[in-house]
Design an enzyme around this catalytic site. Sequence first.
Site, PDB file in Angstrom:
ATOM      1  N   ARG A  48      -7.588  -0.252   1.115  1.00  0.00           N
ATOM      2  CA  ARG A  48      -8.049  -1.286   0.467  1.00  0.00           C
ATOM      3  C   ARG A  48      -8.473  -1.263  -0.962  1.00  0.00           C
ATOM      4  NH1 ARG A  48     -12.452  -1.443   5.272  1.00  0.00           N
ATOM      5  NH2 ARG A  48     -10.752  -0.510   6.307  1.00  0.00           N
ATOM      6  N   LYS A  68      -9.707  13.237   8.113  1.00  0.00           N
ATOM      7  CA  LYS A  68      -9.447  13.068   9.392  1.00  0.00           C
ATOM      8  C   LYS A  68      -9.281  14.162  10.241  1.00  0.00           C
ATOM      9  CE  LYS A  68      -6.330   9.152   8.044  1.00  0.00           C
ATOM     10  NZ  LYS A  68      -7.043   7.886   8.821  1.00  0.00           N
ATOM     11  N   LYS A 110       0.889  -1.145   0.068  1.00  0.00           N
ATOM     12  CA  LYS A 110       0.071   0.020   0.084  1.00  0.00           C
ATOM     13  C   LYS A 110       0.977   1.224   0.013  1.00  0.00           C
ATOM     14  CE  LYS A 110      -3.375   2.719   3.228  1.00  0.00           C
ATOM     15  NZ  LYS A 110      -3.831   2.801   4.393  1.00  0.00           N
TER      16      LYS A 110
HETATM   17  N1  BES Z   1      -3.998   4.725   6.769  1.00  0.00           N
HETATM   18  C1  BES Z   1      -5.116   4.554   7.681  1.00  0.00           C
HETATM   19  C2  BES Z   1      -4.828   3.414   9.012  1.00  0.00           C
HETATM   20  C3  BES Z   1      -4.000   3.902   9.915  1.00  0.00           C
HETATM   21  C4  BES Z   1      -4.261   4.577  11.209  1.00  0.00           C
HETATM   22  C5  BES Z   1      -2.497   3.890   9.787  1.00  0.00           C
HETATM   23  C6  BES Z   1      -3.362   5.054  12.072  1.00  0.00           C
HETATM   24  C7  BES Z   1      -1.616   4.228  10.653  1.00  0.00           C
HETATM   25  C8  BES Z   1      -2.179   4.862  11.738  1.00  0.00           C
HETATM   26  C9  BES Z   1      -6.390   3.834   6.899  1.00  0.00           C
HETATM   27  O1  BES Z   1      -6.333   4.456   5.739  1.00  0.00           O
HETATM   28  C10 BES Z   1      -7.516   4.437   7.668  1.00  0.00           C
HETATM   29  O2  BES Z   1      -7.942   5.565   7.643  1.00  0.00           O
HETATM   30  N2  BES Z   1      -8.494   3.744   8.220  1.00  0.00           N
HETATM   31  C11 BES Z   1      -9.829   3.724   8.780  1.00  0.00           C
HETATM   32  C12 BES Z   1     -10.631   2.790   8.238  1.00  0.00           C
HETATM   33  C13 BES Z   1     -12.163   3.267   8.696  1.00  0.00           C
HETATM   34  C14 BES Z   1     -12.582   4.680   7.815  1.00  0.00           C
HETATM   35  C15 BES Z   1     -12.899   1.997   8.324  1.00  0.00           C
HETATM   36  C16 BES Z   1      -9.223   3.744  10.420  1.00  0.00           C
HETATM   37  O3  BES Z   1      -8.616   2.844  10.534  1.00  0.00           O
HETATM   38  O4  BES Z   1      -9.749   4.388  10.968  1.00  0.00           O
HETATM   39 ZN    ZN Z   2      -4.684   4.965   4.638  1.00  0.00          ZN
HETATM   40 MN    MN Z   3      -7.203   6.138   5.283  1.00  0.00          MN
END
Ligand code: BES
Ligand code: ZN
Ligand code: MN
Length: 511
Positions: free
Chosen positions: A362, A288, A276
């Site tokens: 994903r 975010k 990724k």
């Molecule tokens: N890149 C993030 C996940 C992440 C979070 C990596 C903290 C490293 C540290 C990923 O793209 C993301 O934002 N995931 C979300 C998914 C949710 C929206 C279903 C998450 O984990 O909150």
């Molecule tokens: Zn991400």
């Molecule tokens: Mn994300």
Amino acid sequence: MRISFSAPDGKISGAVAVAVLEGGQLSPSAQKLDEASGGALTRAIKHSSRFSGKKGQILEVLAPAGVKASRLLMSGVGKPSEFGELDQENAGGALFAQVAASGEDELVFLVDALEGATADAWRVAARMAFGALLRSYRFDKYRTKEKPEKKPSLKKLTVLVEKPAQAKSDFAELDAIAQGVFATRSVVSEPANVIYPESFVALAKPLEKLGVKIDVLGEKEMEKLGMGALLGVGQGSVRESKMLVMRWDGTRKPGKGKGKGKGKAAGGQPIAFVGKGVCFDTGGISIKPAAGMEDMKWDMGGAGVVLGLMQALATRKAKVNAVGICGLVENMPDGNAQRPGDIVTSMSGQTIEVLNTDAEGRLVLADVLWYVQKNFKPRAIVDLATLTGAIIVALGKVNAGLFANNDELAERLTAAGKSVGEPLWRMPLGEDYDRAIDSDAADMKNIGGRWGGSITAAQFLQRFIEEGTAWAHLDIAGVTWTDKDKPTVPKGASAFGVRLLDRLVAQHYEE
Ligand code: BES
Ligand code: ZN
Ligand code: MN
């Protein structure tokens, strides 16, 4: 840091490290130095209420009389029979850290053959040097005003051991791995104004000199392939999305006729590594919160590992047929950005309702995983992704999450991770979890419910894996960046995964 190996000749200078066994028993070299210094080492041990030669301990004596060394470091090794590879690396790393900023410019390891040891002294020497080298990494290119006296002073590591030539050739392999680790740490540490899909791809170019074949697909090519899931993520960014394909085939065999290197690739099915590469993840329109968003510069950690791994494999000329593919995008909010509720069509033909634009990794992986299966028919696929915050909730920052549709692959990965100190913890997959991503509007949605977020993310990926393809997914969100120094990993980008997958390849996928 310059590293050299030679046979002990009695001459020493700078900071000198020797082993002390459990119970404060001195190694042969320590004994000699103790005698030469009129008992400085035994005295120091006696007066220290804590140092007992236990694994991981260090006791330092400054400017002892009677020896040339400016300081002597006693490194606890515990019982030699229990002082394994990782302990050796950790000892090297900890000794490096102890001396790095002391003002010394030379560190010497005096490595003896110890009774009952798990490995030959020259192997231990190479491992200790590897540990020191791994710990010496520093990302400081943007620090223009750091005072010289605050900078690491150590320039030179000399390892004194019998059979130094063997130590040196052992170390050459380890050095290839360390350089791969450094390549990963560097690209992951860079901010997103410097590393974006196009500049990431440019970093892979030099691998061609090592014999790696590089292909880069831009948005036009990916549109033709129908990669609507990946492209949707990048559509809000001014940076063009890219897919980077790196191929290393070290399985070439000599041809039948005369002349070496005439053979053609033995080919066979490659093992595939998929990363990724979200060069920055704002979350997109599902943006975010501001606090901590800067961390999302390392949301390309999986791609960074694939890059460093391919470099390591090619540098050490691993006899493996491997392909590494990175899906590179930037996830930005914008007038042209993907909206929550958009429905995209992936390369597989399956449609996806994008309910949260922050569940973007994903979407990127869905198309890359499909592409790698269609183009390479790999014997196994391992993907790496900083995929979910939920994996950090589940496993903390120690283990990475492992998901797999194949027990053998899962066990191989777990064992490799354990032996290099990059532990994996297997997580479940199953139909009951899979239902959580069914959608009323499309074939699936890109988020599950509130619970088991890492698992539903993995279920999503699995929908892009064809029956019969061995696949594992490593969720490395908790381990890609470390806030604390560890013996062989300075704080910052860890490159977790490079050593693990190099070991996996060495143990199971090389000829
Ligand atoms: N890149 C993030 C996940 C992440 C979070 C990596 C903290 C490293 C540290 C990923 O793209 C993301 O934002 N995931 C979300 C998914 C949710 C929206 C279903 C998450 O984990 O909150
Ligand atoms: Zn991400
Ligand atoms: Mn994300």
